[in-house]
Design an enzyme around this catalytic site. Sequence first.
Site, PDB file in Angstrom:
ATOM      1  N   ILE A  23       0.825  -1.206   0.000  1.00 37.93           N
ATOM      2  CA  ILE A  23       0.000   0.000   0.000  1.00 37.93           C
ATOM      3  C   ILE A  23       0.860   1.257   0.000  1.00 37.93           C
ATOM      4  CG2 ILE A  23      -1.631   1.338   1.392  1.00 37.93           C
ATOM      5  CD1 ILE A  23      -2.894  -1.343   2.246  1.00 37.93           C
ATOM      6  N   ARG A  43      12.576   0.869   6.839  1.00 40.87           N
ATOM      7  CA  ARG A  43      13.760   0.311   7.494  1.00 40.87           C
ATOM      8  C   ARG A  43      14.659  -0.459   6.538  1.00 40.87           C
ATOM      9  NH1 ARG A  43      11.330  -2.803  12.624  1.00 40.87           N
ATOM     10  NH2 ARG A  43       9.961  -3.606  10.970  1.00 40.87           N
ATOM     11  N   TYR A 158      -4.234  -5.971  17.634  1.00 38.71           N
ATOM     12  CA  TYR A 158      -4.262  -5.209  16.382  1.00 38.71           C
ATOM     13  C   TYR A 158      -5.525  -4.348  16.311  1.00 38.71           C
ATOM     14  CZ  TYR A 158      -4.180  -4.419  11.296  1.00 38.71           C
ATOM     15  OH  TYR A 158      -4.179  -3.848  10.038  1.00 38.71           O
ATOM     16  N   LYS A 162      -5.682  -0.259  16.088  1.00 42.37           N
ATOM     17  CA  LYS A 162      -6.306   0.437  14.956  1.00 42.37           C
ATOM     18  C   LYS A 162      -7.526   1.252  15.402  1.00 42.37           C
ATOM     19  CE  LYS A 162      -3.584  -0.819  11.563  1.00 42.37           C
ATOM     20  NZ  LYS A 162      -2.741   0.182  10.858  1.00 42.37           N
ATOM     21  N   THR A 193      -1.361  -7.637  -0.592  1.00 43.97           N
ATOM     22  CA  THR A 193      -0.018  -7.115  -0.344  1.00 43.97           C
ATOM     23  C   THR A 193       0.872  -8.241   0.166  1.00 43.97           C
ATOM     24  OG1 THR A 193      -0.457  -6.603   1.984  1.00 43.97           O
ATOM     25  CG2 THR A 193      -1.007  -4.887   0.350  1.00 43.97           C
TER      26      THR A 193
END
Length: 261
Positions: A23, A43, A158, A162, A193
């Site tokens: 994305i 990174r 998670y 979010k 992805t």
Amino acid sequence: MNNKHSTLLDGRHALVTGAGGGIGQAIAVALASHGARLTLLGRDAAKLEAVRQQLPGDGHGQVLADITNHQQVQHAFAEAARARGDIDILINNAGAARSAPFGKTDPELWQQMLDTNLGGCYHGIHAALPAMQRHGWGRIVNIASTAGLTGYAYVAAYCAAKHGVIGLTRALALELARSGITVNAVCPGYTDTPLLQAAIHNIVAKTGRSSAEAEASLAASNPQGRLIQPEEVANAVLWLCLPGAEAINGQSIAVAGGEVM
């Protein structure tokens, strides 16, 4: 790819975190296609360079930072501003997802999800906001998830992180509403992805299902019966940054085929 598709974002400096693929890469391409100068943050220098070479236009660059480290983010954003001017558009895209039953969600997993998905947004905004306030213009787009709008089993940490991103988005949108800065969230459903492919491999390993079966199980949550494409998420982000979207503020836009309404 040196031809810009439009000049609507000419003169704007956009920084995208987690820009080494998926994305983040699609968002960077979309913004560059409308004239923005891009800073890609991540990174992995090799991945960032591969994306940079695909961007339309000139003057793009990259910076390395761990999005969970406040000092690294401050330093990286300052470096980007010296190279390409103050940051006008911030896309908080970097994130991570790990699954576990809540009883097996240890403090390390819990904190990692909060630090990466929510803390990363905080660090980025904290670094970019002062210059936006000085200029009286800015666009902040947090890439959340449908997990920020509803619940999913086995990803409590998670989901909590979010949901926090959505709360941060709404609070800041009100705080900054008269400043010329808008703050919104884009909430993708299951998106095709590398991160999702890793999840599919994990499902295969744990359940013995085939890759096709695992992918189909994820796509089934979308009423359209398919995975979202990164470019579809990028299109929503781009719209929020283009002229004409000034009144869109504090919104959490699901890109999920109708999964969340």
